[in-house]
Design a protein around this motif. Sequence first.
Motif, short mmCIF file in Angstrom:
data_model
loop_
_atom_site.label_atom_id
_atom_site.label_comp_id
_atom_site.label_asym_id
_atom_site.label_seq_id
_atom_site.Cartn_x
_atom_site.Cartn_y
_atom_site.Cartn_z
N TRP A 30 2.34 6.29 -3.60
CA TRP A 30 0.77 5.91 -3.10
C TRP A 30 0.77 5.00 -1.75
CZ3 TRP A 30 -3.52 3.51 -3.18
CH2 TRP A 30 -4.77 3.98 -1.95
N CYS A 31 0.81 4.01 -2.98
CA CYS A 31 0.62 2.41 -2.66
C CYS A 31 1.53 2.10 -1.12
CB CYS A 31 0.73 1.87 -3.67
SG CYS A 31 -0.28 1.10 -5.07
N ASN A 32 2.88 2.46 -1.12
CA ASN A 32 3.53 2.61 -0.21
C ASN A 32 3.63 3.62 0.82
OD1 ASN A 32 4.89 0.65 -1.26
ND2 ASN A 32 6.43 1.99 -2.57
N SER A 33 3.02 4.54 0.82
CA SER A 33 2.07 5.10 1.97
C SER A 33 0.47 4.10 2.49
CB SER A 33 2.57 6.75 2.03
OG SER A 33 1.25 7.03 0.14
N ALA A 190 -9.13 -7.34 9.49
CA ALA A 190 -9.14 -6.45 11.10
C ALA A 190 -8.27 -5.52 10.21
CB ALA A 190 -8.73 -7.61 11.44
N LEU A 191 -6.77 -5.92 9.67
CA LEU A 191 -5.83 -5.46 9.04
C LEU A 191 -6.01 -4.37 8.19
CD1 LEU A 191 -2.66 -7.32 9.35
CD2 LEU A 191 -3.10 -6.70 11.15
N PHE A 192 -6.83 -4.59 7.29
CA PHE A 192 -7.73 -3.84 6.35
C PHE A 192 -8.12 -2.86 6.85
CE2 PHE A 192 -9.90 -2.95 2.86
CZ PHE A 192 -9.68 -3.01 1.28
N ALA A 193 -9.10 -2.92 7.35
CA ALA A 193 -10.06 -2.50 8.07
C ALA A 193 -8.99 -0.96 9.30
CB ALA A 193 -10.84 -2.62 9.43
N ASN A 194 -8.25 -1.16 9.26
CA ASN A 194 -7.61 -0.25 10.13
C ASN A 194 -6.35 0.85 9.45
OD1 ASN A 194 -7.45 -1.59 12.65
ND2 ASN A 194 -5.90 -2.36 12.63
N ASN A 195 -6.33 1.59 9.88
CA ASN A 195 -5.38 3.22 9.62
C ASN A 195 -6.52 3.80 8.20
OD1 ASN A 195 -3.88 5.10 9.11
ND2 ASN A 195 -1.97 3.55 7.63
N ILE A 196 -7.55 4.59 8.43
CA ILE A 196 -8.87 4.56 7.72
C ILE A 196 -8.60 5.85 7.30
CG2 ILE A 196 -10.57 4.69 6.32
CD1 ILE A 196 -11.41 2.09 6.90
N THR A 197 -7.96 6.68 6.23
CA THR A 197 -7.63 8.02 5.91
C THR A 197 -9.03 8.79 4.81
OG1 THR A 197 -5.30 7.83 4.51
CG2 THR A 197 -5.60 8.13 6.51
N GLU A 198 -8.14 9.82 4.87
CA GLU A 198 -8.83 10.58 3.92
C GLU A 198 -8.45 10.17 2.62
OE1 GLU A 198 -9.89 14.28 4.16
OE2 GLU A 198 -11.06 14.46 5.58
N SER A 199 -6.97 10.30 2.18
CA SER A 199 -6.50 9.65 1.36
C SER A 199 -6.44 8.37 0.93
CB SER A 199 -4.75 9.40 1.59
OG SER A 199 -3.56 9.01 0.44
N ASN A 200 -6.68 7.15 1.03
CA ASN A 200 -7.63 5.81 1.22
C ASN A 200 -8.66 5.18 1.07
OD1 ASN A 200 -6.98 4.86 3.99
ND2 ASN A 200 -5.46 4.42 4.13
N VAL A 201 -9.62 5.78 2.04
CA VAL A 201 -10.68 5.62 1.75
C VAL A 201 -11.08 5.33 0.76
CG1 VAL A 201 -12.45 8.09 2.45
CG2 VAL A 201 -12.85 6.12 3.33
N LEU A 202 -11.79 5.99 0.07
CA LEU A 202 -12.06 5.79 -1.72
C LEU A 202 -11.75 4.13 -1.76
CD1 LEU A 202 -14.43 6.26 -3.51
CD2 LEU A 202 -12.39 7.33 -4.55
#
Length: 330
Positions: A30-33, A190-202
């Motif tokens: 999960w972390c890797n994805s 900036a990089l951390f704020a990218n690619n937010i999905t339902e899987s990682n938003v929490l």
Amino acid sequence: MNIFINGKELSVMLENEKNAYEILKPIESWCNSNDFLINKVNIDGRELQPYIDEEYETIAIDNVQKIEVEALSHAEYSLYSIMSIIEYLQNVSNTEKINEKDILALKDGMLWVLDSVPRTIFLFNMSLESYNIIHILKMLEVKLERLNSISESLDKVNEFFNDDLKPFLNDKMIPAMELVVEEAKINTIALFANNITESNVLYKVGSLPKFLPLILDILDSIVNKLQSGNDKEAFIYAEKFSRIVSFSFSILSNAASLYSIDYSQIYLNSVSLSDAISDFNNMMNNVLDAFANEDYISIADLLEYEIKDRIENIMNYIPLVEEYIEKLNV
């Protein structure tokens, strides 16, 4: 058994898992994805290496009470790498004298720096031309060649170490790397704020408070530069501060979009999160007005006594946002 990632307990039901590998390998996947890396694993108070391999197959889970995992984003990991390089350079510059055993360690350290700096800078989409880093690395490479040529004479090595290498580190390399870190802090968020999905938003929302020290560091830099009369650099740092706050708040904005969260319904001390954000934005407008009027005393006061408190206050809402998202996921 309780399982935590970054201090947050996982709501999982164990089925047929027999050892720690079978529990942690899916977490690693999960972390890797989701652009995270496992940085630490702690099982019942015992810290283990962060690579989930066959070692974990030997750990039966029958008597395990608690597993704790610290996961970092790739950007955070790279930032800590740069900071560890600076720490190493500072340790070298604070060393008064080296002995024969230290010579090999110093060579290895210089090679490590030459290899690590370009890789970490590229990860942040920065250029080696920035802050003259490419020239400084070439100079360090020359100094490593010099060290290799005199390694047989400890007296010559110490003369080179104190009269050449340490002044170079203190006057050129460390100051340049500190500038790189300032830029990397912004790029980390900036990089951390990218690619937010339902899987990682929490986890991204929950990680926001970790970035508070980075935000406040830049804010303090603005105040210090204003108070020392360095108005031009203060303005540059103010632009950086604006960017870093914008990236941070975009995580909350993306979370609201994903889950249709109404921040006017999330309250802390009878004040909604939407009102807290509006209050912060209004105060930032006051800062911009003060900059336009070149009222640097007011800017320093607003940043130090008003903006700082409001940012810290907004971070206090994060557990409530996490709780709201968790309820939606039930």
